[in-house]
Design an enzyme around this catalytic site. Structure first.
Site, PDB file in Angstrom:
ATOM      1  N   GLY A 191      40.949 -59.108  44.636  1.00 34.30           N
ATOM      2  CA  GLY A 191      40.700 -57.907  45.432  1.00 34.30           C
ATOM      3  C   GLY A 191      39.427 -57.231  44.955  1.00 34.30           C
ATOM      4  O   GLY A 191      39.045 -57.384  43.786  1.00 34.30           O
ATOM      5  N   HIS A 224      41.087 -47.442  43.547  1.00 35.52           N
ATOM      6  CA  HIS A 224      39.628 -47.465  43.366  1.00 35.52           C
ATOM      7  C   HIS A 224      38.932 -46.521  44.351  1.00 35.52           C
ATOM      8  O   HIS A 224      37.989 -45.822  43.988  1.00 35.52           O
ATOM      9  CB  HIS A 224      39.071 -48.885  43.593  1.00 35.52           C
ATOM     10  CG  HIS A 224      39.092 -49.757  42.377  1.00 35.52           C
ATOM     11  ND1 HIS A 224      38.420 -49.434  41.221  1.00 35.52           N
ATOM     12  CD2 HIS A 224      39.673 -50.954  42.150  1.00 35.52           C
ATOM     13  CE1 HIS A 224      38.605 -50.400  40.330  1.00 35.52           C
ATOM     14  NE2 HIS A 224      39.370 -51.337  40.856  1.00 35.52           N
ATOM     15  N   HIS A 245      46.290 -51.049  43.919  1.00 33.20           N
ATOM     16  CA  HIS A 245      45.232 -51.053  42.904  1.00 33.20           C
ATOM     17  C   HIS A 245      43.876 -50.740  43.566  1.00 33.20           C
ATOM     18  O   HIS A 245      43.112 -49.905  43.089  1.00 33.20           O
ATOM     19  CB  HIS A 245      45.212 -52.435  42.228  1.00 33.20           C
ATOM     20  CG  HIS A 245      44.111 -52.665  41.235  1.00 33.20           C
ATOM     21  ND1 HIS A 245      44.353 -53.067  39.936  1.00 33.20           N
ATOM     22  CD2 HIS A 245      42.759 -52.586  41.350  1.00 33.20           C
ATOM     23  CE1 HIS A 245      43.188 -53.209  39.302  1.00 33.20           C
ATOM     24  NE2 HIS A 245      42.199 -52.924  40.137  1.00 33.20           N
ATOM     25  N   GLU A 246      43.604 -51.397  44.700  1.00 38.69           N
ATOM     26  CA  GLU A 246      42.306 -51.204  45.372  1.00 38.69           C
ATOM     27  C   GLU A 246      42.186 -49.819  46.009  1.00 38.69           C
ATOM     28  O   GLU A 246      41.117 -49.215  45.977  1.00 38.69           O
ATOM     29  CB  GLU A 246      42.081 -52.292  46.428  1.00 38.69           C
ATOM     30  CG  GLU A 246      42.006 -53.718  45.871  1.00 38.69           C
ATOM     31  CD  GLU A 246      41.000 -53.892  44.748  1.00 38.69           C
ATOM     32  OE1 GLU A 246      40.001 -53.155  44.704  1.00 38.69           O
ATOM     33  OE2 GLU A 246      41.219 -54.754  43.880  1.00 38.69           O
ATOM     34  N   GLN A 253      33.199 -50.855  43.718  1.00 38.13           N
ATOM     35  CA  GLN A 253      32.983 -51.720  42.549  1.00 38.13           C
ATOM     36  C   GLN A 253      31.610 -52.400  42.578  1.00 38.13           C
ATOM     37  O   GLN A 253      31.169 -52.946  41.574  1.00 38.13           O
ATOM     38  CB  GLN A 253      34.106 -52.762  42.433  1.00 38.13           C
ATOM     39  CG  GLN A 253      35.460 -52.110  42.122  1.00 38.13           C
ATOM     40  CD  GLN A 253      36.559 -53.149  42.017  1.00 38.13           C
ATOM     41  OE1 GLN A 253      37.140 -53.547  43.015  1.00 38.13           O
ATOM     42  NE2 GLN A 253      36.829 -53.605  40.807  1.00 38.13           N
ATOM     43  N   CYS A 306      41.124 -55.990  35.987  1.00 37.21           N
ATOM     44  CA  CYS A 306      40.231 -55.349  36.949  1.00 37.21           C
ATOM     45  C   CYS A 306      38.815 -55.865  36.714  1.00 37.21           C
ATOM     46  O   CYS A 306      38.373 -55.934  35.569  1.00 37.21           O
ATOM     47  CB  CYS A 306      40.294 -53.837  36.753  1.00 37.21           C
ATOM     48  SG  CYS A 306      39.218 -52.927  37.871  1.00 37.21           S
ATOM     49  N   LEU A 307      38.126 -56.233  37.790  1.00 37.08           N
ATOM     50  CA  LEU A 307      36.761 -56.749  37.631  1.00 37.08           C
ATOM     51  C   LEU A 307      35.823 -55.685  37.053  1.00 37.08           C
ATOM     52  O   LEU A 307      34.776 -56.024  36.508  1.00 37.08           O
ATOM     53  CB  LEU A 307      36.211 -57.248  38.978  1.00 37.08           C
ATOM     54  CG  LEU A 307      36.860 -58.527  39.528  1.00 37.08           C
ATOM     55  CD1 LEU A 307      36.335 -58.846  40.924  1.00 37.08           C
ATOM     56  CD2 LEU A 307      36.620 -59.714  38.596  1.00 37.08           C
TER      57      LEU A 307
HETATM   58 ZN    ZN Z   1      40.107 -53.041  39.946  1.00 34.53          ZN
END
Ligand code: ZN
Length: 174
Positions: A46, A140, A136-137, A51, A94-95
Site C-alpha cells: 500500500g 497516512h 494504515h493508509e 509518502q 511502513c515504507l
Molecule cells: Zn505506511
C-alpha cells in the site's frame, strides 16, 4: 511511469493532513500510475500520495504480494463508513519507517466509501489484511503513523534511531 523517492521519518511532511481531490485529470492519473510503480518497486502492499510528498487523498493498494497475480486497487478521497468491533492483529511495517515492525490491532472489517479512477462513487467492504492495510493508509492521509500506536518513549527511540541513520548517510569525508 516513474518510481518516485519515498519520504521517511522524521520528515515533517508525513504529519500533514492530505486534501481531497476535486477532479481527476491528467495530473492525478499520472500521480496514480507513479504511486503504483513506486509501491511495486519497493515491494509494498500500500502507498499513500503523501509518502512521495504529495498531500492529496489518494491511496493505492495491492495485497496479492505476487508479481504474477496483481490486483491493483486505487481509492480517491476514501472515508471509513463503518468499523467492526471484532479485531485482527498484524505486524505492520511502513515504507516511510525503514526496518520497523509494530504489532497493531485494528478492526477486522471496515466499509470504505471512495471515488474510483473514473470518478465514480463506490463502496467496498474490506476484511483482514485489506482492512488493516486501508486503515494504515487512511492514517497516512491524516498524518498518523504506526509509531503513534506506541508509548512516547518507544516512539522517540525509533525516531532518534532513524534520524541518526539519516545523518550517517549524509556524512561525507573528502
Ligand atoms: Zn505506511
Amino acid at each position: 511511469m516513474t518510481v518516485k523517492k519515498l519520504i521517511t521519518v522524521p520528515d515533517e511532511a508525513l504529519r500533514k493532513k492530505s486534501q481531497d481531490i476535486q477532479k481527476i485529470g491528467r495530473e492525478e492519473k499520472k500521480l496514480i500510475q507513479n504511486l503504483f510503480e513506486t509501491m511495486y518497486h519497493h515491494k509494498g502492499i500500500g502507498l499513500a500520495a503523501i509518502q512521495i510528498g504529495i498531500p492529496k487523498r489518494i491511496i493505492v493498494l495491492d495485497v496479492m504480494q505476487k508479481d504474477d497475480q496483481r490486483k491493483p486497487l486505487c481509492f480517491i478521497n476514501p472515508v471509513i463508513k463503518n468499523l467492526s468491533n471484532e479485531k485482527s492483529k498484524y505486524e505492520e511495517g511502513c515504507l516511510s519507517i525503514p526496518n520497523t515492525f509494530i504489532e497493531i490491532e485494528r478492526p477486522k472489517t471496515c466499509l470504505i466509501e471512495y471515488i474510483d479512477i473514473d470518478g465514480k462513487k463506490k463502496n467496498m467492504n474490506c476484511d483482514n489484511l485489506l482492512s488493516t492495510c486501508i486503515q494504515h493508509e487512511i492514517n497516512h492521509l491524516d498524518g498518523k503513523l504506526i509509531i503513534d500506536f506506541l508509548s512516547k518513549l518507544k516512539k522517540d527511540l525509533i525516531i532518534k534511531k532513524l534520524s541518526k541513520t539519516r545523518q550517517n548517510t549524509d556524512r561525507i569525508v573528502v
